[in-house]
Write a protein that holds these residues in place. Structure first.
Motif, short mmCIF file in Angstrom:
data_model
loop_
_atom_site.label_atom_id
_atom_site.label_comp_id
_atom_site.label_asym_id
_atom_site.label_seq_id
_atom_site.Cartn_x
_atom_site.Cartn_y
_atom_site.Cartn_z
N MET A 18 3.61 19.52 -10.95
CA MET A 18 2.43 18.93 -10.29
C MET A 18 1.94 17.70 -11.05
SD MET A 18 1.89 20.27 -7.44
CE MET A 18 0.39 19.35 -7.16
N ASP A 19 1.92 17.80 -12.38
CA ASP A 19 1.52 16.65 -13.20
C ASP A 19 2.47 15.47 -12.98
OD1 ASP A 19 -0.63 18.06 -14.21
OD2 ASP A 19 0.34 18.53 -16.12
N LEU A 20 3.76 15.76 -12.93
CA LEU A 20 4.75 14.70 -12.73
C LEU A 20 4.63 14.07 -11.34
CD1 LEU A 20 7.84 16.33 -14.48
CD2 LEU A 20 6.53 14.36 -15.27
N ILE A 21 4.35 14.88 -10.35
CA ILE A 21 4.17 14.35 -8.99
C ILE A 21 2.94 13.44 -8.94
CG2 ILE A 21 3.59 14.99 -6.61
CD1 ILE A 21 5.45 17.49 -7.09
N GLU A 22 1.84 13.89 -9.55
CA GLU A 22 0.64 13.05 -9.60
C GLU A 22 0.92 11.75 -10.33
OE1 GLU A 22 -3.34 14.27 -10.83
OE2 GLU A 22 -2.95 16.18 -9.84
N GLU A 23 1.66 11.86 -11.43
CA GLU A 23 2.02 10.68 -12.21
C GLU A 23 2.85 9.72 -11.35
OE1 GLU A 23 4.96 10.31 -15.87
OE2 GLU A 23 3.23 11.59 -16.35
N ALA A 24 3.81 10.26 -10.59
CA ALA A 24 4.65 9.43 -9.72
C ALA A 24 3.81 8.74 -8.65
CB ALA A 24 5.75 10.28 -9.08
N LEU A 25 2.83 9.44 -8.10
CA LEU A 25 1.93 8.82 -7.12
C LEU A 25 1.13 7.70 -7.76
CD1 LEU A 25 0.59 11.86 -5.06
CD2 LEU A 25 1.97 9.96 -4.20
N ASP A 26 0.67 7.92 -8.99
CA ASP A 26 -0.12 6.89 -9.69
C ASP A 26 0.71 5.65 -10.01
OD1 ASP A 26 -2.43 8.38 -9.61
OD2 ASP A 26 -2.20 9.19 -11.63
N GLU A 27 2.03 5.80 -10.11
CA GLU A 27 2.91 4.66 -10.42
C GLU A 27 3.09 3.73 -9.22
OE1 GLU A 27 5.75 7.13 -13.53
OE2 GLU A 27 6.52 6.60 -11.56
N LEU A 28 2.83 4.23 -8.04
CA LEU A 28 3.02 3.43 -6.84
C LEU A 28 2.01 2.28 -6.79
CD1 LEU A 28 3.39 6.26 -4.18
CD2 LEU A 28 5.20 4.73 -4.98
N PRO A 29 2.41 1.15 -6.22
CA PRO A 29 1.41 0.11 -5.96
C PRO A 29 0.33 0.69 -5.03
CG PRO A 29 3.63 -0.73 -5.64
CD PRO A 29 3.75 0.75 -5.84
N GLN A 30 -0.89 0.21 -5.17
CA GLN A 30 -2.02 0.78 -4.45
C GLN A 30 -1.78 0.86 -2.94
OE1 GLN A 30 -5.81 -0.98 -5.32
NE2 GLN A 30 -6.86 0.17 -3.74
N ALA A 31 -1.23 -0.20 -2.36
CA ALA A 31 -1.03 -0.21 -0.90
C ALA A 31 -0.06 0.89 -0.48
CB ALA A 31 -0.51 -1.57 -0.45
N GLN A 32 1.02 1.11 -1.25
CA GLN A 32 1.98 2.16 -0.93
C GLN A 32 1.36 3.54 -1.12
OE1 GLN A 32 5.61 1.59 -3.15
NE2 GLN A 32 5.85 -0.51 -2.43
N ARG A 33 0.63 3.71 -2.22
CA ARG A 33 -0.01 5.01 -2.50
C ARG A 33 -1.00 5.35 -1.39
NH1 ARG A 33 -1.60 4.02 -7.32
NH2 ARG A 33 -3.61 3.17 -6.76
N GLU A 34 -1.81 4.37 -0.98
CA GLU A 34 -2.82 4.64 0.05
C GLU A 34 -2.20 5.05 1.37
OE1 GLU A 34 -5.31 1.16 0.17
OE2 GLU A 34 -6.37 1.75 -1.65
N VAL A 35 -1.13 4.36 1.80
CA VAL A 35 -0.52 4.73 3.09
C VAL A 35 0.17 6.08 2.96
CG1 VAL A 35 1.72 3.56 2.85
CG2 VAL A 35 0.74 3.87 5.09
N PHE A 36 0.80 6.37 1.82
CA PHE A 36 1.44 7.67 1.63
C PHE A 36 0.42 8.80 1.69
CE2 PHE A 36 3.06 11.25 -0.75
CZ PHE A 36 4.36 11.37 -0.27
N ILE A 37 -0.68 8.64 0.97
CA ILE A 37 -1.73 9.68 0.94
C ILE A 37 -2.35 9.83 2.32
CG2 ILE A 37 -4.03 10.21 0.04
CD1 ILE A 37 -3.05 9.10 -2.67
N ALA A 38 -2.66 8.70 2.97
CA ALA A 38 -3.29 8.78 4.30
C ALA A 38 -2.37 9.49 5.30
CB ALA A 38 -3.63 7.38 4.80
N HIS A 39 -1.07 9.21 5.23
CA HIS A 39 -0.15 9.78 6.20
C HIS A 39 0.28 11.20 5.84
CE1 HIS A 39 3.76 10.08 8.43
NE2 HIS A 39 2.93 9.70 9.39
N GLU A 40 0.70 11.40 4.60
CA GLU A 40 1.26 12.70 4.20
C GLU A 40 0.21 13.75 3.86
OE1 GLU A 40 4.38 13.87 4.22
OE2 GLU A 40 5.06 11.99 5.09
N ILE A 41 -0.88 13.32 3.24
CA ILE A 41 -1.88 14.29 2.79
C ILE A 41 -3.02 14.41 3.78
CG2 ILE A 41 -3.54 14.83 0.95
CD1 ILE A 41 -1.49 13.61 -1.02
N ASP A 42 -3.52 13.26 4.25
CA ASP A 42 -4.63 13.31 5.19
C ASP A 42 -4.17 13.58 6.62
OD1 ASP A 42 -7.32 13.19 5.90
OD2 ASP A 42 -7.26 11.04 6.26
N GLY A 43 -2.89 13.36 6.88
CA GLY A 43 -2.34 13.65 8.21
C GLY A 43 -2.66 12.61 9.26
#
Length: 187
Positions: free
Chosen positions: A120-145
């Protein structure tokens, strides 16, 4: 806003700013946060931070943009805290596997619990490594649905650009998951 404002001027300015931007800011937050109470809490946090910033004599050049940035950061923070719930979401659109399915069971003993925590720590770390625009769209689509159409309507970014950003995010996360797999297999 280059001159120092008196407290009365600050109060007037802050009140006018909040009244002017409240509807747009609330709408922005509500498109990303389904729970109305959580959305209202985030809105209040943004206003609280605005007041605190001005009270500390740190005026903000573009207040509206600053508030939207603070709101976006609070929403991201909220999703990070909700990660365990989001584990039930499918890992990728074309898969019925969830992240929860890929992690060691919570009940499989101390070693599995430790491995789960490390992953879980590594996954969070990998998400934090993403550029902000990529992280935001990934979170909005995959986590927020949210659908890409909903994200596009909320951000003003075209669907094809969002798809591209998500694709790069997924490629990065897959690469990091492969590295994690190699680490665990070598033990």
């Amino acid at each position: 806003m280059t001159h120092e404002m008196s407290l009365d001027e600050q109060d007037r300015f802050l009140t006018e700013t909040m009244e002017r931007d409240k509807p747009r800011l609330r709408s922005f937050i509500r498109r990303r946060v389904k729970d109305a109470d959580q959305a209202e809490d985030i809105l209040q946090e943004v206003f609280y931070e605005l007041v605190e910033t001005y009270r500390m004599m740190k005026p903000v050049e573009t207040v509206t943009g600053w508030m939207f940035t603070v709101a976006r950061n609070r929403i991201t923070d909220m999703f990070r805290k909700k990660t365990p719930e989001s584990l039930q979401q499918p890992v990728m659109d074309d898969s019925s596997l969830t992240l929860e399915d890929l992690l060691p069971s919570r009940d499989a003993g101390p070693e599995a619990a430790y491995a789960r925590e490390v992953l879980m720590d590594l996954i969070e770390e990998a998400l934090d490594e993403l550029p902000q625009a990529q992280r935001e769209v990934f979170i909005a689509h995959e986590i927020d649905g949210l659908s890409f159409k909903e994200i596009s309507a909320a951000t003003g970014v075209g669907v094809s650009t969002l798809l591209s950003r998500k694709r790069y995010a997924v490629l990065h996360l897959r690469e990091r998951l492969e590295e994690m797999k190699d680490v665990f297999e070598s033990r």
